[in-house]
Design a protein around this motif. Structure first.
Motif, PDB file in Angstrom:
ATOM      1  N   UNK A  56       0.841  -1.194   0.000  1.00 17.02           N
ATOM      2  CA  UNK A  56       0.000   0.000   0.000  1.00 17.02           C
ATOM      3  C   UNK A  56       0.878   1.246   0.000  1.00 17.02           C
ATOM      4  N   UNK A  57       0.245   2.385  -0.208  1.00 18.18           N
ATOM      5  CA  UNK A  57       1.003   3.648  -0.249  1.00 18.18           C
ATOM      6  C   UNK A  57       1.596   4.006   1.106  1.00 18.18           C
ATOM      7  N   UNK A  58       1.137   3.364   2.187  1.00 20.42           N
ATOM      8  CA  UNK A  58       1.661   3.640   3.519  1.00 20.42           C
ATOM      9  C   UNK A  58       2.891   2.810   3.857  1.00 20.42           C
ATOM     10  N   UNK A  59       3.229   1.867   2.983  1.00 22.94           N
ATOM     11  CA  UNK A  59       4.396   1.013   3.223  1.00 22.94           C
ATOM     12  C   UNK A  59       5.588   1.573   2.448  1.00 22.94           C
ATOM     13  N   UNK A  60       6.627   1.925   3.191  1.00 22.36           N
ATOM     14  CA  UNK A  60       7.828   2.515   2.602  1.00 22.36           C
ATOM     15  C   UNK A  60       8.767   1.424   2.096  1.00 22.36           C
ATOM     16  N   UNK A  61       9.622   1.781   1.165  1.00 24.03           N
ATOM     17  CA  UNK A  61      10.672   0.885   0.688  1.00 24.03           C
ATOM     18  C   UNK A  61      11.983   1.349   1.288  1.00 24.03           C
ATOM     19  N   UNK A  62      12.567   0.500   2.119  1.00 22.39           N
ATOM     20  CA  UNK A  62      13.853   0.808   2.724  1.00 22.39           C
ATOM     21  C   UNK A  62      14.939   0.055   1.967  1.00 22.39           C
ATOM     22  N   UNK A  63      16.090   0.708   1.818  1.00 26.99           N
ATOM     23  CA  UNK A  63      17.225   0.118   1.115  1.00 26.99           C
ATOM     24  C   UNK A  63      18.481   0.271   1.963  1.00 26.99           C
ATOM     25  N   UNK A  64      19.551  -0.374   1.529  1.00 21.83           N
ATOM     26  CA  UNK A  64      20.835  -0.181   2.213  1.00 21.83           C
ATOM     27  C   UNK A  64      21.210   1.300   2.220  1.00 21.83           C
ATOM     28  N   UNK A  65      20.867   2.015   1.152  1.00 23.85           N
ATOM     29  CA  UNK A  65      21.246   3.426   1.022  1.00 23.85           C
ATOM     30  C   UNK A  65      20.425   4.362   1.898  1.00 23.85           C
ATOM     31  N   UNK A  66      19.123   4.069   2.085  1.00 25.73           N
ATOM     32  CA  UNK A  66      18.285   5.021   2.824  1.00 25.73           C
ATOM     33  C   UNK A  66      17.926   4.562   4.239  1.00 25.73           C
ATOM     34  N   UNK A  67      18.407   3.398   4.674  1.00 26.05           N
ATOM     35  CA  UNK A  67      18.000   2.829   5.952  1.00 26.05           C
ATOM     36  C   UNK A  67      18.321   3.749   7.132  1.00 26.05           C
ATOM     37  N   UNK A  68      19.531   4.285   7.172  1.00 22.07           N
ATOM     38  CA  UNK A  68      19.905   5.165   8.288  1.00 22.07           C
ATOM     39  C   UNK A  68      18.965   6.358   8.387  1.00 22.07           C
ATOM     40  N   UNK A  69      18.741   7.028   7.272  1.00 22.70           N
ATOM     41  CA  UNK A  69      17.901   8.226   7.264  1.00 22.70           C
ATOM     42  C   UNK A  69      16.440   7.898   7.543  1.00 22.70           C
ATOM     43  N   UNK A  70      15.897   6.908   6.843  1.00 21.08           N
ATOM     44  CA  UNK A  70      14.467   6.591   6.934  1.00 21.08           C
ATOM     45  C   UNK A  70      14.083   5.860   8.212  1.00 21.08           C
ATOM     46  N   UNK A  71      14.974   5.023   8.733  1.00 23.08           N
ATOM     47  CA  UNK A  71      14.639   4.175   9.874  1.00 23.08           C
ATOM     48  C   UNK A  71      15.318   4.657  11.156  1.00 23.08           C
ATOM     49  N   UNK A  72      16.635   4.681  11.156  1.00 16.99           N
ATOM     50  CA  UNK A  72      17.366   4.989  12.386  1.00 16.99           C
ATOM     51  C   UNK A  72      17.174   6.426  12.842  1.00 16.99           C
ATOM     52  N   UNK A  73      16.954   7.349  11.898  1.00 15.47           N
ATOM     53  CA  UNK A  73      16.768   8.751  12.264  1.00 15.47           C
ATOM     54  C   UNK A  73      15.294   9.163  12.314  1.00 15.47           C
ATOM     55  N   UNK A  74      14.391   8.209  12.194  1.00 16.67           N
ATOM     56  CA  UNK A  74      12.963   8.511  12.220  1.00 16.67           C
ATOM     57  C   UNK A  74      12.556   9.037  13.593  1.00 16.67           C
ATOM     58  N   UNK A  75      11.640  10.003  13.605  1.00 17.72           N
ATOM     59  CA  UNK A  75      11.172  10.552  14.888  1.00 17.72           C
ATOM     60  C   UNK A  75      10.001   9.750  15.450  1.00 17.72           C
ATOM     61  N   UNK A  76       9.540   8.733  14.714  1.00 13.75           N
ATOM     62  CA  UNK A  76       8.511   7.822  15.226  1.00 13.75           C
ATOM     63  C   UNK A  76       9.034   6.388  15.096  1.00 13.75           C
ATOM     64  N   UNK A  77       8.463   5.437  15.854  1.00 16.26           N
ATOM     65  CA  UNK A  77       8.916   4.045  15.743  1.00 16.26           C
ATOM     66  C   UNK A  77       8.755   3.528  14.308  1.00 16.26           C
TER      67      UNK A  77
END
Length: 109
Positions: free
Chosen positions: A3-24
């Motif tokens: 769905x449009x609410x499911x993000x695609x995480x990659x090796x390149x964007x994981x730190x920014x999208x996941x580790x630096x996220x302000x929500x779980x």
């Protein structure tokens, strides 16, 4: 398809999208050839919609992005990892029911 609410995480964007996220963040490690991954995909879509704005939900294709699963010790798929404030709160391997997925998410809320 996710769905449009499911993000695609990659090796390149994981730190920014996941580790630096302000929500779980709930991360589903999967592969196209994995039958149990396909079985839980609709549940991932559902919780992404139900928890929109409170939890970021996304997927990492382990075949296309081998570094990130290696870093988190992913040995079997599907593996669902809950990350908050850059740290792993919990991790579950295998196709799990929606109630267990929600219980996992609620640990971070």
């Amino acid at each position: 398809m996710a769905s449009e609410n499911v993000h695609t995480f990659t090796d390149d964007n994981f730190d920014k999208e996941v580790l630096q996220s302000d929500i779980p963040v709930l991360v589903d490690f999967w592969a196209t050839w994995c039958a149990p991954c396909k079985a839980i995909a609709p549940l991932i879509d559902t919780v992404a919609s139900e928890y929109e704005g409170r939890v970021k939900v996304g997927k990492v294709n382990v075949d296309d992005n081998p570094a990130t699963p290696g870093k988190y010790g992913v040995r079997g798929i599907p593996t669902v990892i809950l990350i908050k404030d850059g740290k792993v709160l919990d991790q579950v391997v295998g196709a799990i029911p929606k109630a267990q997925l929600e219980a996992l998410i609620n640990k971070a809320l």
